[in-house]
Every structure is written in C-alpha cells, then in structure tokens.
Design a protein around this motif. Structure first.
Motif, mmCIF file in Angstrom:
data_model
loop_
_atom_site.group_PDB
_atom_site.id
_atom_site.type_symbol
_atom_site.label_atom_id
_atom_site.label_comp_id
_atom_site.label_asym_id
_atom_site.label_seq_id
_atom_site.Cartn_x
_atom_site.Cartn_y
_atom_site.Cartn_z
ATOM 1 N N GLY A 69 -15.193 -4.404 50.446
ATOM 2 C CA GLY A 69 -15.018 -5.771 49.931
ATOM 3 C C GLY A 69 -13.833 -6.471 50.585
ATOM 4 N N ARG A 70 -12.751 -5.718 50.758
ATOM 5 C CA ARG A 70 -11.554 -6.322 51.389
ATOM 6 C C ARG A 70 -11.803 -6.616 52.862
ATOM 7 N N ALA A 71 -12.515 -5.737 53.542
ATOM 8 C CA ALA A 71 -12.803 -5.967 54.973
ATOM 9 C C ALA A 71 -13.668 -7.216 55.129
ATOM 10 N N LEU B 269 1.545 6.465 44.829
ATOM 11 C CA LEU B 269 1.255 7.642 44.020
ATOM 12 C C LEU B 269 -0.266 7.790 43.934
ATOM 13 N N ASP B 270 -0.764 8.972 44.239
ATOM 14 C CA ASP B 270 -2.220 9.139 44.184
ATOM 15 C C ASP B 270 -2.590 10.611 44.023
ATOM 16 N N HIS B 271 -3.838 10.821 43.666
ATOM 17 C CA HIS B 271 -4.400 12.167 43.605
ATOM 18 C C HIS B 271 -4.261 12.806 44.989
ATOM 19 N N PRO B 272 -3.893 14.106 45.059
ATOM 20 C CA PRO B 272 -3.647 14.713 46.372
ATOM 21 C C PRO B 272 -4.819 14.547 47.357
ATOM 22 N N ALA B 273 -6.053 14.687 46.881
ATOM 23 C CA ALA B 273 -7.205 14.617 47.808
ATOM 24 C C ALA B 273 -7.333 13.217 48.408
ATOM 25 N N THR B 274 -7.195 12.187 47.556
ATOM 26 C CA THR B 274 -7.301 10.801 48.043
ATOM 27 C C THR B 274 -6.165 10.499 49.002
ATOM 28 N N GLN B 275 -4.975 10.961 48.635
ATOM 29 C CA GLN B 275 -3.810 10.644 49.465
ATOM 30 C C GLN B 275 -3.896 11.297 50.843
ATOM 31 N N PRO C 65 -10.307 -12.185 44.985
ATOM 32 C CA PRO C 65 -9.393 -12.995 44.166
ATOM 33 C C PRO C 65 -8.370 -12.142 43.417
ATOM 34 N N ARG C 66 -8.756 -10.928 43.014
ATOM 35 C CA ARG C 66 -7.803 -10.059 42.295
ATOM 36 C C ARG C 66 -6.641 -9.692 43.226
ATOM 37 N N THR C 67 -6.933 -9.470 44.503
ATOM 38 C CA THR C 67 -5.880 -9.142 45.469
ATOM 39 C C THR C 67 -4.894 -10.304 45.601
ATOM 40 N N ALA D 179 2.111 12.755 45.759
ATOM 41 C CA ALA D 179 0.791 13.321 45.455
ATOM 42 C C ALA D 179 0.832 13.930 44.064
ATOM 43 N N VAL D 180 0.017 13.402 43.184
ATOM 44 C CA VAL D 180 0.006 13.943 41.818
ATOM 45 C C VAL D 180 -1.347 13.696 41.150
ATOM 46 N N ASP D 181 -1.847 14.749 40.508
ATOM 47 C CA ASP D 181 -3.055 14.586 39.700
ATOM 48 C C ASP D 181 -2.579 14.267 38.284
ATOM 49 N N LEU D 182 -2.820 13.026 37.866
ATOM 50 C CA LEU D 182 -2.260 12.570 36.583
ATOM 51 C C LEU D 182 -2.850 13.291 35.378
ATOM 52 N N THR D 183 -3.969 13.988 35.568
ATOM 53 C CA THR D 183 -4.505 14.746 34.435
ATOM 54 C C THR D 183 -3.759 16.079 34.289
ATOM 55 N N THR E 211 -9.671 1.959 34.117
ATOM 56 C CA THR E 211 -11.045 2.190 33.629
ATOM 57 C C THR E 211 -11.462 3.667 33.708
ATOM 58 N N TYR E 212 -10.828 4.435 34.627
ATOM 59 C CA TYR E 212 -11.193 5.854 34.778
ATOM 60 C C TYR E 212 -10.472 6.756 33.786
ATOM 61 N N LEU E 213 -9.482 6.205 33.076
ATOM 62 C CA LEU E 213 -8.671 7.024 32.171
ATOM 63 C C LEU E 213 -9.172 6.911 30.730
ATOM 64 N N ILE F 6 -0.931 -0.919 38.895
ATOM 65 C CA ILE F 6 -1.976 0.053 38.567
ATOM 66 C C ILE F 6 -3.314 -0.706 38.612
ATOM 67 N N GLU F 7 -3.891 -0.711 39.811
ATOM 68 C CA GLU F 7 -5.064 -1.558 40.116
ATOM 69 C C GLU F 7 -6.307 -0.683 40.271
ATOM 70 N N GLY F 8 -7.336 -1.003 39.508
ATOM 71 C CA GLY F 8 -8.600 -0.267 39.648
ATOM 72 C C GLY F 8 -8.498 1.167 39.181
ATOM 73 N N VAL F 9 -7.646 1.451 38.222
ATOM 74 C CA VAL F 9 -7.424 2.838 37.789
ATOM 75 C C VAL F 9 -7.672 3.011 36.291
ATOM 76 N N VAL G 273 0.343 2.938 41.567
ATOM 77 C CA VAL G 273 -0.261 4.110 40.916
ATOM 78 C C VAL G 273 -1.754 4.134 41.235
ATOM 79 N N GLY G 274 -2.238 5.241 41.807
ATOM 80 C CA GLY G 274 -3.641 5.313 42.240
ATOM 81 C C GLY G 274 -3.848 4.365 43.411
ATOM 82 N N ALA G 275 -3.052 4.576 44.474
ATOM 83 C CA ALA G 275 -2.995 3.595 45.579
ATOM 84 C C ALA G 275 -4.315 3.489 46.341
ATOM 85 N N GLY G 276 -5.059 4.582 46.463
ATOM 86 C CA GLY G 276 -6.322 4.517 47.214
ATOM 87 C C GLY G 276 -6.094 3.919 48.595
ATOM 88 N N LEU G 277 -6.928 2.968 48.983
ATOM 89 C CA LEU G 277 -6.814 2.355 50.315
ATOM 90 C C LEU G 277 -6.002 1.055 50.273
#
Ligand SMILES: C[S@@+](CC[C@H](N)C(=O)[O-])C[C@H]1O[C@@H](n2cnc3c(N)ncnc32)[C@H](O)[C@@H]1O
Length: 275
Positions: A2-4, A105-111, A62-64, A132-136, A164-166, A159-162, A83-87
């Motif tokens: 979407g950003r691209a 700050l992000d989950h180790p796999a994503t980071q 628009p959110r960006t 790198a941190v798994d918040l769970t 809803t998953y919690l 904390i953007e787009g995160v 928090v939950g930086a993703g891309l």
C-alpha cells in the motif's frame, strides 16, 4: 504494498515513502512494479493481492500522513520508540528525526527479515537501535531499558497496526509499561479499531487485515473506551481520527472505502503524563 503504491501514484497529499518498494519481498515488489506499469494480473491470486494493495493504499496512506505530522510536530531532540515496527521506514525517511534516537522494537523474526532488507539504507535518525522482543514472552520495559532508553527524557511512542493483534489485557499491560517509561512531554500515537458488529473474514477486513489470512483480529475499542484507557495512564487525547476524518484532514475526496470500511480504523494522538 500500500505504501509503495501511494508513493508512486502521489494521490495523497503529504505522503512520501521512497523506501517502501525496496523493503518489499521480491514477489510483492514485482507485483507492484507490474501494477504500476498497468499490466493485467496473471492469476486470480495476483488479482486478489492487487485489490488488497489498493485497499491498503487507502488504509495506510492517510494514516501515515497523520502519524508523520504527529511525530514531526514534537520537539526535534527526543526518543522515538516504534513498537511492532515491521516495514516502517520512518527512521530512514524523516529528516525531522535527525536529532532523535529511534528504537525499533519488534518480534525477533520480523526484525531479522527487516534488517536484511534495510542493510543498504542509511538512517536519517541520529541513532537507530534495534530491540528484538516477543511481547508475549518479555515485557517491553526491560528490553527498552537494556537498549538504553531513558525513562527520564520525553518519548514519542508509536504503536501502529499492532493493537488489533493483542488481547485487551495485553494492550493494558503494554500501555502501563509505556506510561511508566514516559517522562513529562511524552506523546503516544496509535492505531486501533472500533468494534464492528460482524464476524468472520469480513471482521478481519474491517480491521485492515487480509480477509483470508489467518491473522487474528482481537482488541477493539470505542472512542470512549480508548479515552478511558489513556486517562487511567495519565494521557490526554489530543486527536482521534477515523478513516473518513483522516481523508478530510489531508484534503482528499472520501471514497466508498474511506466511508464504510477504513472508517472503523482510528489514529489516536495523546499527550502525557498529565499531572
Ligand atoms: C501489521 S504489522 C505493523 C507494522 C508497522 N507498524 C506498520 O504499521 O507498517 C504488525 C507488527 O507487530 C509485530 N508483532 C506482532 N506480534 C508481536 C509480538 N508478540 N512481539 C513483538 N512484535 C509483534 C509484528 O512483528 C509486526 O511488525
């Protein structure tokens, strides 16, 4: 994706993300490049992904812009914790962060995946630290303290787009941890979803999640519930815009998607801690 798309098509005033395309994994990058050349999708799956990218341009574009404004109007020399930086490419594209320390700050796999793709990019932020941190499994505050976050200096939290998953209890705990590390003059910026009275794949669509992905849509809040959550942690809401209010704010005519789907997705900006 979407950003691209938003960056290339320039339909959203104030949107600029020159890093978005480069950060995409190869098949998605190719898909967007072909879409921008006006080529037809080669399969049903590609057509569905192309449609998803259009929706995401409307949700994330628009959110960006609104989030960038809220980050950039804060004093220049500060800490920014994503928090939950993703891309998220803000540390690489916002010159306004040139005097700030940014903690991604992000989950180790994503980071890990993100760091492979950003290896050749030069941050504009004064200092970029990866946490790198798994918040769970681990609280946010200990990981941030180890990374050198200073709880006596103001922080802009994003904390953007995160949320809803919690689970709601995890949102409360994460908010408490952020509030405890917030010196006066701190700012909290978040996206969240309003509850929608529907279930199944459509519920996920309203939460901005691919309707057929297996990602969960968990926590949702009314405006009043979000305001109360923040008040419990001594933050005061400065603005809370739904999807329709965001396009109005950036001066773009509202589409069907803004009015009836993205509408349930909010960007909230709060300041604190209040005395
Ligand atoms: C939809 S992405 C949002 C990324 C980015 N903030 C944006 O808006 O483009 C969700 C992010 O939350 C992170 N996340 C999800 N669960 C997590 C957990 N348990 N611990 C740490 N990060 C998590 C993911 O790794 C991902 O980066």
């Amino acid at each position: 994706m979407g950003r691209a798309l938003a960056h290339a098509r320039k339909r959203l005033p104030g949107f600029d993300d020159p890093c978005a395309l480069a950060l995409l994994p190869e098949p998605y990058k190719t898909l967007i490049e072909r879409k921008l050349r006006g080529e037809w999708p080669r399969s049903g799956r590609e057509a569905a992904m192309s449609f998803g990218a259009e929706m995401m341009e409307r949700l994330i574009g628009p959110r960006t812009v609104v989030i960038d404004e809220a980050l950039c109007e804060a004093p220049r020399r500060r800490q920014v914790v994503i928090v939950g930086a993703g891309l998220d490419a803000r540390a690489y594209r916002l010159g306004e962060l040139s005097e700030s320390v940014v903690f991604e700050l992000d989950h180790p796999a994503t980071q890990r995946a993100k760091r492979e793709r950003t290896a050749r990019l030069v941050p504009l932020a004064r200092d970029l630290r990866h946490v790198a941190v798994d918040l769970t499994r681990e609280p946010l505050d200990e990981a941030l303290a180890r990374a050198g976050h200073d709880s006596a200096a103001p922080t802009s939290w994003l904390i953007e787009g995160v949320i809803t998953y919690l689970h709601p209890r995890e949102v409360e705990a994460t908010m408490a941890a952020m509030a405890a590390r917030s010196a006066p003059g701190s700012r909290w910026i978040a996206t969240y979803n309003e509850p929608v009275p529907i279930r199944g794949v459509f519920r996920r669509a309203f939460a901005g999640i691919g309707p057929w992905s297996n990602e969960p849509a968990r926590a949702s809040f009314s405006r009043a519930e979000m305001r109360a959550l923040l008040a419990r942690h001594r933050f005061r809401v400065a603005s809370d815009r739904d999807g329709l209010e965001r396009v109005t704010h950036i001066g773009v005519p509202a589409s069907f998607v803004d009015r009836y789907i993205v509408r349930f997705h909010h960007v909230l900006v709060a300041d604190g801690p209040q005395p």
